[in-house]
Design a protein around this motif. Structure first.
Motif, PDB file in Angstrom:
ATOM      1  N   LYS A 161      38.342 104.402  16.532  1.00 29.08           N
ATOM      2  CA  LYS A 161      38.029 103.824  17.836  1.00 29.08           C
ATOM      3  C   LYS A 161      38.764 102.504  18.056  1.00 29.08           C
ATOM      4  O   LYS A 161      38.442 101.742  18.979  1.00 29.08           O
ATOM      5  N   GLY A 162      39.726 102.219  17.162  1.00 29.39           N
ATOM      6  CA  GLY A 162      40.534 101.020  17.325  1.00 29.39           C
ATOM      7  C   GLY A 162      39.866  99.754  16.851  1.00 29.39           C
ATOM      8  O   GLY A 162      40.279  98.654  17.221  1.00 29.39           O
ATOM      9  N   ILE A 163      38.843  99.869  16.019  1.00 27.40           N
ATOM     10  CA  ILE A 163      38.125  98.696  15.509  1.00 27.40           C
ATOM     11  C   ILE A 163      38.409  98.561  14.023  1.00 27.40           C
ATOM     12  O   ILE A 163      37.998  99.410  13.220  1.00 27.40           O
ATOM     13  N   PHE A 164      39.109  97.511  13.655  1.00 33.49           N
ATOM     14  CA  PHE A 164      39.483  97.282  12.264  1.00 33.49           C
ATOM     15  C   PHE A 164      38.697  96.132  11.642  1.00 33.49           C
ATOM     16  O   PHE A 164      38.885  95.822  10.469  1.00 33.49           O
ATOM     17  N   ASP A 165      37.858  95.500  12.416  1.00 32.35           N
ATOM     18  CA  ASP A 165      37.034  94.388  11.930  1.00 32.35           C
ATOM     19  C   ASP A 165      35.595  94.672  12.310  1.00 32.35           C
ATOM     20  O   ASP A 165      35.222  94.652  13.488  1.00 32.35           O
ATOM     21  N   ILE A 166      34.754  94.959  11.329  1.00 30.43           N
ATOM     22  CA  ILE A 166      33.369  95.354  11.598  1.00 30.43           C
ATOM     23  C   ILE A 166      32.570  94.248  12.265  1.00 30.43           C
ATOM     24  O   ILE A 166      31.569  94.499  12.939  1.00 30.43           O
ATOM     25  N   SER A 167      33.020  92.996  12.110  1.00 28.53           N
ATOM     26  CA  SER A 167      32.310  91.876  12.731  1.00 28.53           C
ATOM     27  C   SER A 167      32.411  91.908  14.257  1.00 28.53           C
ATOM     28  O   SER A 167      31.680  91.203  14.951  1.00 28.53           O
ATOM     29  N   GLU A 168      33.312  92.717  14.807  1.00 30.82           N
ATOM     30  CA  GLU A 168      33.451  92.853  16.252  1.00 30.82           C
ATOM     31  C   GLU A 168      32.369  93.742  16.864  1.00 30.82           C
ATOM     32  O   GLU A 168      32.204  93.795  18.078  1.00 30.82           O
ATOM     33  N   VAL A 169      31.630  94.440  16.001  1.00 25.40           N
ATOM     34  CA  VAL A 169      30.663  95.440  16.474  1.00 25.40           C
ATOM     35  C   VAL A 169      29.291  94.810  16.678  1.00 25.40           C
ATOM     36  O   VAL A 169      28.741  94.173  15.786  1.00 25.40           O
ATOM     37  N   GLU A 170      28.755  94.978  17.879  1.00 29.02           N
ATOM     38  CA  GLU A 170      27.372  94.567  18.119  1.00 29.02           C
ATOM     39  C   GLU A 170      26.413  95.652  17.634  1.00 29.02           C
ATOM     40  O   GLU A 170      25.482  95.387  16.885  1.00 29.02           O
ATOM     41  N   THR A 171      26.655  96.893  18.060  1.00 28.99           N
ATOM     42  CA  THR A 171      25.826  98.028  17.634  1.00 28.99           C
ATOM     43  C   THR A 171      26.695  99.263  17.499  1.00 28.99           C
ATOM     44  O   THR A 171      27.534  99.534  18.355  1.00 28.99           O
ATOM     45  N   ALA A 172      26.499  99.988  16.411  1.00 34.55           N
ATOM     46  CA  ALA A 172      27.144 101.290  16.233  1.00 34.55           C
ATOM     47  C   ALA A 172      26.084 102.273  15.759  1.00 34.55           C
ATOM     48  O   ALA A 172      25.281 101.940  14.884  1.00 34.55           O
ATOM     49  N   LEU A 173      26.078 103.437  16.338  1.00 36.06           N
ATOM     50  CA  LEU A 173      25.065 104.424  15.946  1.00 36.06           C
ATOM     51  C   LEU A 173      25.654 105.811  15.834  1.00 36.06           C
ATOM     52  O   LEU A 173      26.615 106.148  16.513  1.00 36.06           O
ATOM     53  N   ILE A 174      25.060 106.581  14.944  1.00 35.91           N
ATOM     54  CA  ILE A 174      25.419 107.984  14.770  1.00 35.91           C
ATOM     55  C   ILE A 174      24.587 108.809  15.740  1.00 35.91           C
ATOM     56  O   ILE A 174      23.360 108.776  15.699  1.00 35.91           O
ATOM     57  N   GLU A 175      25.269 109.536  16.628  1.00 38.46           N
ATOM     58  CA  GLU A 175      24.584 110.349  17.621  1.00 38.46           C
ATOM     59  C   GLU A 175      24.048 111.634  16.987  1.00 38.46           C
ATOM     60  O   GLU A 175      24.351 111.950  15.837  1.00 38.46           O
ATOM     61  N   SER A 176      23.280 112.373  17.763  1.00 39.67           N
ATOM     62  CA  SER A 176      22.712 113.628  17.263  1.00 39.67           C
ATOM     63  C   SER A 176      23.793 114.629  16.892  1.00 39.67           C
ATOM     64  O   SER A 176      23.585 115.501  16.054  1.00 39.67           O
ATOM     65  N   SER A 177      24.983 114.494  17.501  1.00 38.57           N
ATOM     66  CA  SER A 177      26.094 115.402  17.216  1.00 38.57           C
ATOM     67  C   SER A 177      26.860 115.008  15.957  1.00 38.57           C
ATOM     68  O   SER A 177      27.741 115.733  15.507  1.00 38.57           O
ATOM     69  N   GLY A 178      26.554 113.825  15.397  1.00 34.42           N
ATOM     70  CA  GLY A 178      27.280 113.337  14.224  1.00 34.42           C
ATOM     71  C   GLY A 178      28.423 112.405  14.563  1.00 34.42           C
ATOM     72  O   GLY A 178      29.079 111.872  13.671  1.00 34.42           O
ATOM     73  N   SER A 179      28.688 112.189  15.850  1.00 33.78           N
ATOM     74  CA  SER A 179      29.758 111.280  16.258  1.00 33.78           C
ATOM     75  C   SER A 179      29.256 109.837  16.251  1.00 33.78           C
ATOM     76  O   SER A 179      28.051 109.581  16.214  1.00 33.78           O
ATOM     77  N   LEU A 180      30.196 108.885  16.300  1.00 34.78           N
ATOM     78  CA  LEU A 180      29.860 107.466  16.271  1.00 34.78           C
ATOM     79  C   LEU A 180      30.061 106.848  17.646  1.00 34.78           C
ATOM     80  O   LEU A 180      31.125 106.986  18.252  1.00 34.78           O
ATOM     81  N   SER A 181      29.037 106.163  18.142  1.00 38.82           N
ATOM     82  CA  SER A 181      29.142 105.412  19.387  1.00 38.82           C
ATOM     83  C   SER A 181      29.093 103.929  19.058  1.00 38.82           C
ATOM     84  O   SER A 181      28.288 103.506  18.225  1.00 38.82           O
ATOM     85  N   VAL A 182      29.966 103.148  19.706  1.00 34.82           N
ATOM     86  CA  VAL A 182      30.113 101.739  19.354  1.00 34.82           C
ATOM     87  C   VAL A 182      30.021 100.856  20.589  1.00 34.82           C
ATOM     88  O   VAL A 182      30.640 101.142  21.619  1.00 34.82           O
ATOM     89  N   LEU A 183      29.248  99.775  20.478  1.00 32.97           N
ATOM     90  CA  LEU A 183      29.214  98.720  21.478  1.00 32.97           C
ATOM     91  C   LEU A 183      29.774  97.462  20.839  1.00 32.97           C
ATOM     92  O   LEU A 183      29.208  96.938  19.884  1.00 32.97           O
ATOM     93  N   LYS A 184      30.912  96.999  21.354  1.00 33.50           N
ATOM     94  CA  LYS A 184      31.531  95.807  20.803  1.00 33.50           C
ATOM     95  C   LYS A 184      30.853  94.554  21.353  1.00 33.50           C
ATOM     96  O   LYS A 184      30.277  94.562  22.437  1.00 33.50           O
ATOM     97  N   LYS A 185      30.940  93.489  20.585  1.00 32.83           N
ATOM     98  CA  LYS A 185      30.415  92.214  21.043  1.00 32.83           C
ATOM     99  C   LYS A 185      31.190  91.766  22.280  1.00 32.83           C
ATOM    100  O   LYS A 185      32.395  92.001  22.393  1.00 32.83           O
TER     101      LYS A 185
END
Length: 240
Positions: free
Chosen positions: A129-153
Motif C-alpha cells: 500500500k506504499g507504506i514503508f514506515d509503520i509509524s505513519e499508520v494511525e489504524t490498520a485492520l485485517i478485514e473479514s476477507s483477510g485483506s488489510l485496510s489502513v488509515l494513515k495519520k
C-alpha cells in the motif's frame, strides 16, 4: 421413483448437516485460508466444486440428485444472504469481524496471533500500500476477507504536502528486532552494531526480550512495539 426420492432426501440431509460443519472448520482455520472471498461464499464454492467433481469423475453417481444438490446449495446461499441482511447478529456468527493489528504506529501482538498473521505478513501488506514506515499508520485492520485496510495519520498525508508545494524526503523504516531477536545483518548494513542497539535500549530502560517489533528510520531512531500492551516507544539515537 421411490428410490430416487429417497436419494434426493438423503442428499438434502447431507447438505444441511455438512455445511454447518464446514463453516465451523473454516472459521476455526481463520481469515488467511479464504483470501478475498467472504467466508460463507467460500464454503459454497468448495461445496459446489466437490459435488460437481464427484458427478463428473464417477459415472456411477446418479445425475438427478447431483442436480438437486446444486440447486439446493444455491438456494441456501441466497437464503443465508437475506438472513445476513435482516439479522446482523446472525451475520456476525457466520463470518469474521475486522481485527485491528496496528494502532498509532504500534503492532498489537495479541491480535496478530488471533488472526494468525506474522509481523512480516503485515509489513509486506503495508509496503504493498506504499507504506514503508509503520509509524505513519494511525489504524490498520485485517478485514473479514483477510485483506488489510489502513488509515494513515493526518500529518503523514502526502497529498496535503503536495498541495502546499512542499518537497519531503521519502520516509522508510527497516526491521531490526522481531519478537526479541536482533537482525545483526541489518544493523551491519546501516553501519551499526548490537552494542549500539543495546545502548539505545538501555538508555530508555527497555529490555530486548520485551520488544515485539523494532524498526529503525533514516534518522537512526528506533521505533518499538512492546510485547506488553502500552504506547509505542521511539528511541532517539544517543551519542557514543
Amino acid at each position: 421413483m421411490v428410490d430416487i426420492l429417497m436419494e434426493i432426501l438423503i442428499v438434502l440431509g447431507r447438505i444441511i448437516t455438512i455445511l454447518p460443519l464446514l463453516l465451523i472448520v473454516i472459521i476455526f482455520v481463520g481469515k488467511r485460508a479464504i483470501g478475498e472471498i467472504p467466508v460463507f461464499d467460500f464454503l459454497i464454492i468448495i461445496t459446489l466444486g466437490s459435488v460437481v467433481g464427484a458427478d463428473i469423475a464417477d459415472p456411477s453417481v446418479n445425475h438427478l440428485p447431483t442436480a438437486v444438490a446444486i440447486v439446493a446449495i444455491g438456494g441456501i446461499q441466497k437464503l443465508v444472504d437475506k438472513w445476513e441482511i435482516l439479522h446482523r447478529k446472525f451475520g456476525k456468527l457466520i463470518t469474521f469481524q475486522p481485527t485491528v493489528v496496528v494502532q498509532d504506529g504500534k503492532l498489537i501482538p495479541d491480535n496478530l496471533k488471533r488472526v494468525s498473521y506474522s509481523i512480516d505478513n503485515i509489513l509486506q501488506m503495508l509496503r504493498e500500500k506504499g507504506i514503508f514506515d509503520i509509524s505513519e499508520v494511525e489504524t490498520a485492520l485485517i478485514e473479514s476477507s483477510g485483506s488489510l485496510s489502513v488509515l494513515k495519520k493526518a500529518e503523514k498525508n502526502t497529498v496535503t504536502l503536495e498541495d502546499m508545494g512542499i518537497t519531503k524526503l521519502s520516509s522508510f523504516t527497516i526491521p531490526v528486532i522481531i519478537e526479541g531477536s536482533v537482525y545483526a545483518d541489518v544493523l551491519k548494513f546501516l553501519n551499526l552494531n548490537e552494542i549500539w542497539l543495546h545502548k539505545q535500549l538501555t538508555s530508555q530502560g527497555i529490555d530486548l526480550r520485551d520488544v515485539f517489533f523494532g524498526s529503525i528510520n533514516q534518522q537512526k531512531e528506533l521505533q518499538l512495539s512492546m510485547k506488553v500492551e502500552h504506547e509505542e516507544v521511539i528511541v532517539a539515537p544517543i551519542k557514543n
